[in-house]
Design a protein around this motif. Structure first.
Motif, PDB file in Angstrom:
ATOM      1  N   PHE A 134       0.875  -1.183   0.000  1.00  0.00           N
ATOM      2  CA  PHE A 134       0.000   0.000   0.000  1.00  0.00           C
ATOM      3  C   PHE A 134       0.902   1.220   0.000  1.00  0.00           C
ATOM      4  O   PHE A 134       1.478   1.555   1.030  1.00  0.00           O
ATOM      5  CB  PHE A 134      -0.859   0.054   1.260  1.00  0.00           C
ATOM      6  CG  PHE A 134      -1.790  -1.111   1.415  1.00  0.00           C
ATOM      7  CD1 PHE A 134      -2.929  -1.218   0.638  1.00  0.00           C
ATOM      8  CD2 PHE A 134      -1.528  -2.094   2.347  1.00  0.00           C
ATOM      9  CE1 PHE A 134      -3.794  -2.279   0.803  1.00  0.00           C
ATOM     10  CE2 PHE A 134      -2.390  -3.159   2.512  1.00  0.00           C
ATOM     11  CZ  PHE A 134      -3.518  -3.254   1.730  1.00  0.00           C
ATOM     12  N   VAL A 148       3.923   1.193   2.235  1.00  0.00           N
ATOM     13  CA  VAL A 148       3.861   0.107   3.217  1.00  0.00           C
ATOM     14  C   VAL A 148       3.767  -1.239   2.509  1.00  0.00           C
ATOM     15  O   VAL A 148       2.862  -1.462   1.705  1.00  0.00           O
ATOM     16  CB  VAL A 148       2.622   0.269   4.130  1.00  0.00           C
ATOM     17  CG1 VAL A 148       2.549  -0.858   5.146  1.00  0.00           C
ATOM     18  CG2 VAL A 148       2.642   1.611   4.813  1.00  0.00           C
ATOM     19  N   ASN A 162       0.371  -7.490  15.928  1.00  0.00           N
ATOM     20  CA  ASN A 162      -0.560  -6.566  15.276  1.00  0.00           C
ATOM     21  C   ASN A 162       0.124  -5.822  14.145  1.00  0.00           C
ATOM     22  O   ASN A 162       1.256  -5.389  14.268  1.00  0.00           O
ATOM     23  CB  ASN A 162      -1.075  -5.540  16.285  1.00  0.00           C
ATOM     24  CG  ASN A 162      -2.288  -6.073  17.014  1.00  0.00           C
ATOM     25  OD1 ASN A 162      -3.064  -6.836  16.443  1.00  0.00           O
ATOM     26  ND2 ASN A 162      -2.433  -5.698  18.274  1.00  0.00           N
ATOM     27  N   ALA A 212       1.041  -7.101  11.362  1.00  0.00           N
ATOM     28  CA  ALA A 212       1.998  -7.951  10.649  1.00  0.00           C
ATOM     29  C   ALA A 212       1.558  -8.226   9.216  1.00  0.00           C
ATOM     30  O   ALA A 212       2.367  -8.619   8.384  1.00  0.00           O
ATOM     31  CB  ALA A 212       2.186  -9.271  11.397  1.00  0.00           C
ATOM     32  N   GLY A 213       0.290  -8.045   8.945  1.00  0.00           N
ATOM     33  CA  GLY A 213      -0.183  -8.264   7.572  1.00  0.00           C
ATOM     34  C   GLY A 213      -1.101  -9.460   7.431  1.00  0.00           C
ATOM     35  O   GLY A 213      -1.406  -9.893   6.320  1.00  0.00           O
ATOM     36  N   LYS A 214      -1.601  -9.967   8.544  1.00  0.00           N
ATOM     37  CA  LYS A 214      -2.430 -11.177   8.502  1.00  0.00           C
ATOM     38  C   LYS A 214      -3.761 -10.923   7.795  1.00  0.00           C
ATOM     39  O   LYS A 214      -4.144 -11.651   6.875  1.00  0.00           O
ATOM     40  CB  LYS A 214      -2.683 -11.682   9.935  1.00  0.00           C
ATOM     41  CG  LYS A 214      -1.418 -11.881  10.747  1.00  0.00           C
ATOM     42  CD  LYS A 214      -1.694 -12.374  12.145  1.00  0.00           C
ATOM     43  CE  LYS A 214      -2.437 -11.385  13.015  1.00  0.00           C
ATOM     44  NZ  LYS A 214      -1.715 -10.145  13.330  1.00  0.00           N
ATOM     45  N   THR A 260      -4.478  -8.561   5.842  1.00  0.00           N
ATOM     46  CA  THR A 260      -4.209  -8.221   4.445  1.00  0.00           C
ATOM     47  C   THR A 260      -4.082  -9.495   3.606  1.00  0.00           C
ATOM     48  O   THR A 260      -4.587  -9.560   2.482  1.00  0.00           O
ATOM     49  CB  THR A 260      -2.927  -7.379   4.351  1.00  0.00           C
ATOM     50  OG1 THR A 260      -3.072  -6.226   5.186  1.00  0.00           O
ATOM     51  CG2 THR A 260      -2.668  -6.947   2.926  1.00  0.00           C
ATOM     52  N   TYR A 276      -8.590  -7.281  -1.945  1.00  0.00           N
ATOM     53  CA  TYR A 276      -7.461  -6.533  -2.496  1.00  0.00           C
ATOM     54  C   TYR A 276      -6.916  -7.263  -3.702  1.00  0.00           C
ATOM     55  O   TYR A 276      -6.939  -8.493  -3.765  1.00  0.00           O
ATOM     56  CB  TYR A 276      -6.329  -6.406  -1.481  1.00  0.00           C
ATOM     57  CG  TYR A 276      -6.650  -5.587  -0.257  1.00  0.00           C
ATOM     58  CD1 TYR A 276      -7.592  -4.563  -0.292  1.00  0.00           C
ATOM     59  CD2 TYR A 276      -5.987  -5.830   0.944  1.00  0.00           C
ATOM     60  CE1 TYR A 276      -7.862  -3.823   0.835  1.00  0.00           C
ATOM     61  CE2 TYR A 276      -6.253  -5.079   2.078  1.00  0.00           C
ATOM     62  CZ  TYR A 276      -7.202  -4.083   2.017  1.00  0.00           C
ATOM     63  OH  TYR A 276      -7.478  -3.345   3.135  1.00  0.00           O
TER      64      TYR A 276
END
Ligand SMILES: Nc1ncnc2c1ncn2[C@@H]1O[C@H](COP(=O)(O)OP(=O)(O)O)[C@@H](O)[C@H]1O
Ligand SMILES: [Mg+2]
Lengths: 280, 373
Positions: A15, A18, A40, A42-44, A46, A55
């Protein structure tokens, strides 16, 4: 070895500046319960959103039961950076299925920040999730000529509420339930889409210790009952260790460990990044 | 504990029965009143226009209240409906005088009224289908602007002189069937049975009945799911584009039928009267009635029409009591009062008259037992 249900290959999601998920590869086989853990941010979530089509990944592909449901690759210089030497191996043509198509193929999910249909009762929430499997056409449905189908759907919705133990509140507004029950309702609603793979995003968040305890048994029970594979994001280590066949750990979007619960518990990198953080 | 229905809600038989009784009484009341009161009574003007607006308001509520699509194209779709109805129902023998500047026009046949009404709806739905593809991708406020723009363009197109042989250009269409033609007359032309108010009530009742059936079906649930949470709805396998398009076409269909009714009410049709202000009136009705309540839209349609055509008319006229001239009352003051009412409603009664409740909900048995449990 049983067949692969979901395969994630070199998944990257960026993103702006990021990089929420970086080069994540993982695999879920039929009947497995796989956990994805990590601090928190970490990208889970996502990763879940990439699998369910919310996405469009920056790079990588997702294969569900042999069918490619997402495949992306950046152009130009970025391509070499992301795909490396495999740049030409599979990155031909992008695929993007919409979330509803993916759900129809058999992936259902719950949301970390509960997303129930707020204007509807508990029962209607479940019923609504059966809409995608309906056989009647618009006119017969709109004129209520599909009584048999509607009746069968209502019966199944009642059964699902029985399974999650929400029968006695089926007429209440969904959003009037306590948090723990809303999470159970989200699971019932996901099950109503008749999935083969169930994605649970922090199902125990907001549950009290007793409910969390019951949730472990419950997840195993629905897995058997509905012949599912389950992919779960969770912070409660007791729960994760109790139910998972394998665990993937990510930190800052990168996979840092993978293995059975016992292996993960003793993995120094994991303890450093996550368990050592004084969280558990 | 009260008995639970199939849908998990406590069954509300009492509410359903009372609702049907009320509806029946209204229809009987309308019929009887029409036979007894003089047909020129203001009451019937209000009832006819109210019935017309009720249908259009409910059709708008289907989009704005139940699907969560903020569309402002209603006047455009009504215009299409009104024109299609008028064009196909003007008797052949009078077309020459209506289309006097266009050699009697292109269309040289006449359709029966019910067929023409359905065609009105279909034409509006077809236009909705065409513009829905690009427009429904837009997010709420852009969608509102785009649909508003569509209505304006439609208004311009229908006044375009090149289309005169069909639309009569900027001249009005007239001499097509009107509500009064539903009255049953004897050979001398004397009315035996008055139906000019009952028939619009029946049309509106039938259409709203269909909409309510739709809202209570699986498709209605899917639409409400989209309204409540698009992301969750999509994750439950509901195709957003498909369902929004469906809602848009159906809403426009009924707006088109409403347009045909408005044509019959007005007895003439002219594109320039289908203004944005008309859409705002409908929007106001929906908001006052309660966004997401069919009952609310119907109630507030009649209230609104009664106020604007009847009860608040005096605001536009100078009033002199004795020697005292009441201040403020002059032409246009009614609109000021209306605007104030709108602001009061939006500021203090945002849920409108009914909120999201429907008529049967008002007669739900008290839930003491349920509370005890
Ligand atoms: N839609 C988005 N736009 C921008 N940044 C996002 C978006 N979604 C997630 N992120 C970022 O990606 C990172 C990972 O978020 P998330 O996947 O929600 O973490 P987790 O679920 O592991 O707690 C965070 O830094 C978050 O701010
Ligand atoms: Mg998360």
């Amino acid at each position: 070895m049983s067949e692969t249900v979901l395969q994630i290959e070199h998944l990257t999601m960026q993103f702006g500046g990021v990089v929420a998920v970086y080069d994540l590869s993982m695999e879920i086989r039929q009947g497995e319960i796989i956990a994805l853990i990590g601090p928190n941010g970490a990208g889970k979530t996502t990763a879940f959103n990439c699998v369910t089509g919310v996405y469009e990944p920056t790079n990588g592909q997702v294969i569900f039961q042999g069918e490619t449901i997402a495949r992306s690759h950046p152009y130009g210089k970025m391509r070499k950076i992301y795909a490396g030497s495999e740049a030409d191996a599979y990155l031909n043509g992008s695929v993007r299925l919409s979330p509803d198509r993916i759900t129809r193929l058999g992936i259902a999910r719950t949301f970390q920040n509960i997303r129930l249909f707020s204007g509807m009762t508990v029962f209607e929430n479940v019923l609504t999730a059966m809409h995608l499997r309906r056989r009647s056409n618009f006119f017969t449905a709109a004129l209520h000529l599909n009584r048999a189908e509607e009746k069968a759907m209502q019966q199944r919705a009642a059964e699902l509420l029985e399974v999650v133990g929400l029968t006695d509140v089926s007429g209440e507004l969904a959003t009037s339930l306590p948090y723990g029950k809303q999470r159970l309702l989200e699971i019932a609603r996901a099950l109503a889409t008749e999935p083969k793979l169930l994605l649970l995003d922090e199902p125990a968040a907001g549950m009290n210790p007793q409910e969390t305890e019951e949730l472990s048994a419950f997840i195993c029970r629905i897995k058997e009952h509905f012949n599912l594979s389950i992919f779960v994001i969770e912070h409660h280590m007791n729960l994760v260790m109790a139910i998972s066949d394998r665990i993937y750990v990510i930190d800052f979007g990168k996979l840092i460990a993978e293995g059975t619960p016992a292996e993960i518990q003793n993995n120094p990198a994991v303890i450093e990044a996550y368990l050592g953080g004084g969280e558990e | 504990m009260a008995a639970k229905g199939k849908d998990g809600r406590e069954k509300n038989r009492r509410g359903a029965v009372i609702t049907w009784v009320i509806i029946a009484l209204i229809y009987v009341g309308v019929f009887v009143a029409e036979q007894l009161l003089p047909p020129t009574s203001m009451l019937f003007t209000v009832l006819k226009k109210g019935a017309t607006y009720a249908l259009v308001a409910v059709s708008m509520n289907l989009l704005n209240g139940f699907t969560g699509i903020f569309s402002l194209g209603q006047a455009g779709f009504m215009l299409i409906g009104a024109y299609v109805f008028a064009i196909f129902t003007i008797p052949v023998e009078v077309r020459g005088s209506v289309y006097q500047y266009f050699d009697g026009g292109l269309v040289q046949f006449t359709l029966p009224v019910p067929v023409a009404m359905v065609l009105s709806g279909l034409a509006a739905a077809f236009f909705a289908f065409l513009i829905g593809l690009p427009v429904l991708r837009l997010k709420s406020d852009y969608l509102a602007i785009a649909t508003l723009g569509f209505a304006e363009i439609i208004r311009a197109i229908f006044q375009w002189n090149q289309l005169g042989p069909v639309t009569n250009g900027s001249n009005m269409l007239r001499l097509f069937p009107k509500f009064n033609d539903f009255n049953i007359t004897d050979a001398q032309g004397n009315v035996i049975v008055y139906l000019s108010t009952l028939v619009p009530f029946l049309i509106t009742g039938l259409c709203i009945g269909l909409i309510v059936l739709l809202l209570h079906s699986g498709y209605g649930r899917a639409l409400r799911a989209i309204r409540d949470d698009e992301i969750a709805a999509e994750a439950m396998g509901i195709n957003l584009a498909h369902h929004k398009q469906l809602a848009f076409c159906i809403s426009s269909f009924f707006a088109g039928v409403g347009g045909a009714m408005l044509a019959m009410y007005q007895t003439t049709v002219q594109a320039k009267s289908f203004t944005t202000a008309m859409t705002y009136e409908i929007l106001l009705i929906v908001v006052i009635g309660g966004i997401g309540s069919v009952t609310g839209s119907v109630l507030s349609s009649f209230l609104f029409v009664a106020c604007s055509e009847w009860w608040l008319r005096f605001l536009d006229e100078q009033q002199v009591i004795g020697d005292f001239q009441v201040p403020l009352l002059r032409n246009g003051f009614r609109l000021v009062v209306f605007s104030i009412i709108i602001m009061v409603v939006v500021l203090f009664f945002r849920r409108g008259i009914m909120g999201t409740r429907e008529l049967p909900d008002l007669f739900r048995p008290r839930r003491k037992e349920a509370a005890l449990k």
